[in-house]
Design a protein around this motif. Structure first.
Motif, mmCIF file in Angstrom:
data_model
loop_
_atom_site.group_PDB
_atom_site.id
_atom_site.type_symbol
_atom_site.label_atom_id
_atom_site.label_comp_id
_atom_site.label_asym_id
_atom_site.label_seq_id
_atom_site.Cartn_x
_atom_site.Cartn_y
_atom_site.Cartn_z
ATOM 1 N N LEU A 1 -97.312 -31.838 -0.173
ATOM 2 C CA LEU A 1 -98.175 -32.993 -0.813
ATOM 3 C C LEU A 1 -97.128 -33.673 -1.366
ATOM 4 C CD1 LEU A 1 -101.158 -33.251 -1.748
ATOM 5 C CD2 LEU A 1 -100.337 -32.396 -3.824
ATOM 6 N N THR B 1 -97.948 -37.526 -2.327
ATOM 7 C CA THR B 1 -98.636 -38.009 -3.625
ATOM 8 C C THR B 1 -99.944 -37.201 -3.629
ATOM 9 O OG1 THR B 1 -100.019 -39.489 -2.413
ATOM 10 C CG2 THR B 1 -97.743 -40.267 -2.922
ATOM 11 N N ASP B 2 -100.822 -37.643 -4.957
ATOM 12 C CA ASP B 2 -101.864 -36.851 -4.983
ATOM 13 C C ASP B 2 -102.799 -36.995 -3.809
ATOM 14 O OD1 ASP B 2 -101.527 -35.741 -7.241
ATOM 15 O OD2 ASP B 2 -102.567 -37.341 -8.618
ATOM 16 N N PHE B 3 -102.807 -38.043 -3.106
ATOM 17 C CA PHE B 3 -103.734 -38.359 -1.983
ATOM 18 C C PHE B 3 -103.182 -38.521 -0.729
ATOM 19 C CE2 PHE B 3 -105.462 -40.637 -5.850
ATOM 20 C CZ PHE B 3 -106.821 -40.238 -5.677
ATOM 21 N N ARG B 4 -101.843 -37.878 -0.521
ATOM 22 C CA ARG B 4 -101.341 -37.843 0.790
ATOM 23 C C ARG B 4 -100.610 -36.403 1.099
ATOM 24 N NH1 ARG B 4 -97.529 -39.330 4.705
ATOM 25 N NH2 ARG B 4 -95.885 -39.893 3.191
#
Lengths: 525, 175
Positions: free
Chosen positions: A509, A511-514
């Motif tokens: 992981l 970032t939180d989104f990637r």
């Protein structure tokens, strides 16, 4: 009419709407809990495994691979949101794998695996194979050696040294046993590879799987050697027999040098050459014994002439066999301690003891019995008995050598102990270096070194390791990694219960989104 | 006529009735250069645990984001610079909302809810591709990340083979 048209249109709209929405409605069931829990160690074998999902599911396939690496039958029952798996009563100690495939309410398949251990996390749960199978493999191997050394060697001796047939029955029997042994070796290899019951020799899969191994060309060469030898026995002329028996002997040497632990050791130019010399030399030696014993028994006039010719060549041949054997032992053993500590070394030690007996007999033959026969021709009995004893000793030695099929040489053990398995995965996005120690069946520690494509450190918030072994029906097992003080991600004590080509997926992981996902395979022995 | 309406309603109900496990976007298609009402459907929590926060990342090229407040939930946005400048009703926009979060509520695993925002899909977006809105679902226990976006050239299937696909909307040419 209008009403009908309107109805049709409305119906179509309804259908389209339903189709459209149906594709958006996909319920993936999630495993919430399991009893015994994934990765747990229990003291007593549980009767059932309960898989609890977040919604009602229909199980399609649940399989169990026990700690001995054997697929076992289980019965399954879905109760509300749980699947109850009834286990067989006689599970062996060690790590078991339950792989499941369920369908959630909308028909979406969900698969995963659950590992639990009874008593201990197994360190050596390689397919155990049963004793009968191993005995048959050993017997087939011994038969093969008899065909190659006594059979092919015997025909060679008749053509080049004896220059006349002697001991035909023994040689022909050896060849026949050798051909059966070679064929059986191939079938049993497949059965062993696929972990089938012995009747599996009747399945195509066993043969096909064995045909993919390095044993296949070795056995083909062995069969060729024995067939050529069998034909050479009936050669119309000496020159034809010389050529065909020489070809057969070369096939014997090649057969030994293309497969097995020793042939794959490095340096290969040395090990393969040594194996070739060892095999041809041994066939020359062992092949002479039956005809010589028969000549001595029959007190043939040609005995002294043949004995003389054989003795002249025997010394360099035995020296070559001993030297090449020594070279191979040095490569495989790596240390004197290994003679005592390892099964491989013990077999070698026993073999050396028998070989020294054999050499003593050979020396007696040459220095005492043969001159005795030369002085008084009727005194062939001691010579004949000692030759027969040599033959028996050789068979015992071959029996020992056939046992090596079941013991990895110290060289391999040392290699897999010290060096963890390293897997390098590289894409444009990232570069992951994965170390798997010890990289063998049993509990393994994974170290994940995450780097960017340009080898700079890759900062991850979380890392997850997912392992599966599709060949054996082991569905994905998921483990989260922990960041160590060394900056690497660690997953400790992951049981890899069976050997094979495992698939590994690492999700890092960013970032939180990637997240970045890399996948690769690695081979577990 | 009434029976027809009933038929459509029944069909819609039947189709929608299975529990939707992924977080998805309700509107499957939208044209570039137009407004898009993004409705994030949250069908369950994280492996049985109740949802307490939903975070949505706004992809590049999506501007004019106006999240809909929800009773019982705190609405937060994170703004920042865009990678490019966009035309928005004659104005040049270089920064705006990049992340939207609803938190402080509690959505039980047994219930279903929707989180809504209005967006404008600029015509810099490529038609006939799928635009993904990565979502992080935080629960009382655990986190589910609906952030898997298929690699270029892959795709296929509504969830492109992933266990946790990011919700997406198919982009249509400007109408």
């Amino acid at each position: 009419m209008r009403a009908v048209a309107s109805l049709v249109v409305t119906g179509l709209v309804a259908l389209l709407l339903a189709l459209c929405l149906a594709t958006s409605a996909h319920a993936h069931a999630v495993l919430i809990a399991a009893e015994p829990a994934d990765g747990s160690v229990v003291t007593e074998a549980p009767k059932t495994v309960v898989l609890r999902f977040n919604e009602a599911v229909a199980p399609t396939a649940v399989s169990l691979l026990d700690a001995a690496g054997k697929p076992r039958d289980v019965t399954i029952r879905a109760v509300d949101q749980s699947v109850m798996v009834t286990l067989p009563a006689d599970l062996p100690q060690g790590t078991q794998v339950v792989s499941y495939r369920v369908v959630s309410q909308d028909g979406h398949p969900v698969a995963g695996s659950l590992l639990f251990s009874i008593g201990v996390v197994t360190g050596s749960a390689a397919p155990a194979g049963d004793g009968v199978l191993h005995a048959l493999i050993w017997l087939a191997r011994l038969g093969l050696y008899l065909g190659l050394f006594a059979g092919v060697g015997g025909v060679f001796f008749a053509a080049w040294i004896g220059q006349g047939p002697a001991g035909e029955r023994l040689i022909m029997w050896s060849l026949a046993i050798g051909l059966i042994g070679a064929t059986a070796s191939l079938a049993l290899q497949g059965v062993d590879l696929l972990n089938l019951p012995i009747m599996g020799v009747l399945t195509w899969a066993a043969w096909a799987s064995a045909a993919g191994t390095s044993l296949f060309p070795a056995l083909l060469l062995a069969i060729a050697a024995m067939l050529v030898a069998a034909v050479a026995w009936r050669s119309p002329s000496f020159s034809a027999a010389w050529i065909s028996t020489a070809i057969a002997m070369i096939c014997v040497g090649l057969s030994l040098s293309v497969s097995g632990h020793a042939a794959t050791a490095s340096p290969q130019w040395l090990t393969r050459t040594a194996l070739f010399i060892h095999g041809v030399g041994l066939a020359f030696w062992m092949g002479a014994l039956a005809p010589l014993a028969v000549l001595a028994w029959q007190r043939k006039d040609s005995l002294l002439r043949v004995l003389g010719r054989f003795s002249m060549l025997a010394v360099p041949a035995v020296a070559l066999v001993a030297l090449s054997g020594l070279a191979l032992a040095v490569v495989q053993l790596e240390s004197f301690g290994a003679l005592i500590d390892t099964g491989y070394g013990n077999i070698l030690l026993a073999k050396l003891a028998l070989v020294s007996l054999l050499l003593t007999l050979a020396a007696l033959n040459r220095l005492v019995f043969t001159p005795a026969v030369a002085r008084e021709f009727h005194r062939t009995r001691p010579l004949q008995r000692s030759i027969a004893l040599e033959f028996v000793l050789m068979i015992a030695i071959l029996g020992l050598v056939a046992l090596w099929r079941f013991t990895p040489p110290p060289r391999l053990l040392a290699m897999s102990d010290d060096v963890p398995l390293a897997v390098h995965i590289h894409t444009d996005a990232a570069m992951f270096q994965v170390l798997i120690a010890p990289g063998k069946v049993g509990p393994n520690d994974f170290v994940l070194q995450l780097m960017n494509g340009d080898a700079s450190p890759f900062a991850a918030k979380e890392a997850t390791l997912t392992l599966s072994l599709p060949d054996r029906g082991i569905e994905p097992l998921e483990r989260s990694a922990a960041l160590g003080p060394d900056g690497y991600w660690h997953v400790k004590k992951v049981p890899l219960p069976v050997p094979g080509r495992w698939h590994m997926q690492i999700d890092a992981l960013v970032t939180d989104f990637r997240k970045v996902t890399l996948e690769d395979d690695f081979e577990v022995r | 006529m009434r029976s027809n309406t009933l038929l459509i309603a029944t069909a819609a109900l039947l189709a929608a009735s299975p529990a939707v496990a992924h977080i998805t976007l309700e509107g499957k298609q939208a044209a570039v250069g137009s407004y898009y009402k993004a409705v994030f459907a949250v069908p369950h929590g994280c492996a049985g645990s109740a949802t307490i926060k939903i975070r949505v990342q706004i992809p590049e090229g999506v501007i004019g984001v106006k999240p809909m407040p929800k009773p019982g939930w705190t609405l937060d946005t994170v703004t920042g610079k865009y990678a490019a400048q966009y035309d928005y009703h004659g104005a040049k926009l270089a920064e705006g909302v990049k992340e939207v979060a609803w938190s402080g509520g509690k959505l039980s695993d047994q219930n279903y809810d929707e989180f809504v925002m209005q967006t404008f899909l600029t015509d810099t977006l490529k038609p006939n591709t799928t635009l993904y809105f990565p979502v992080v679902q935080e629960c009382e226990q655990g986190v589910s990340r609906w952030i898997d976006v298929p690699a270029e050239g892959q795709g296929g299937g509504h969830d492109h083979g992933s266990k946790t696909p990011a919700p997406g909307v198919k982009l249509l040419p400007k109408s």
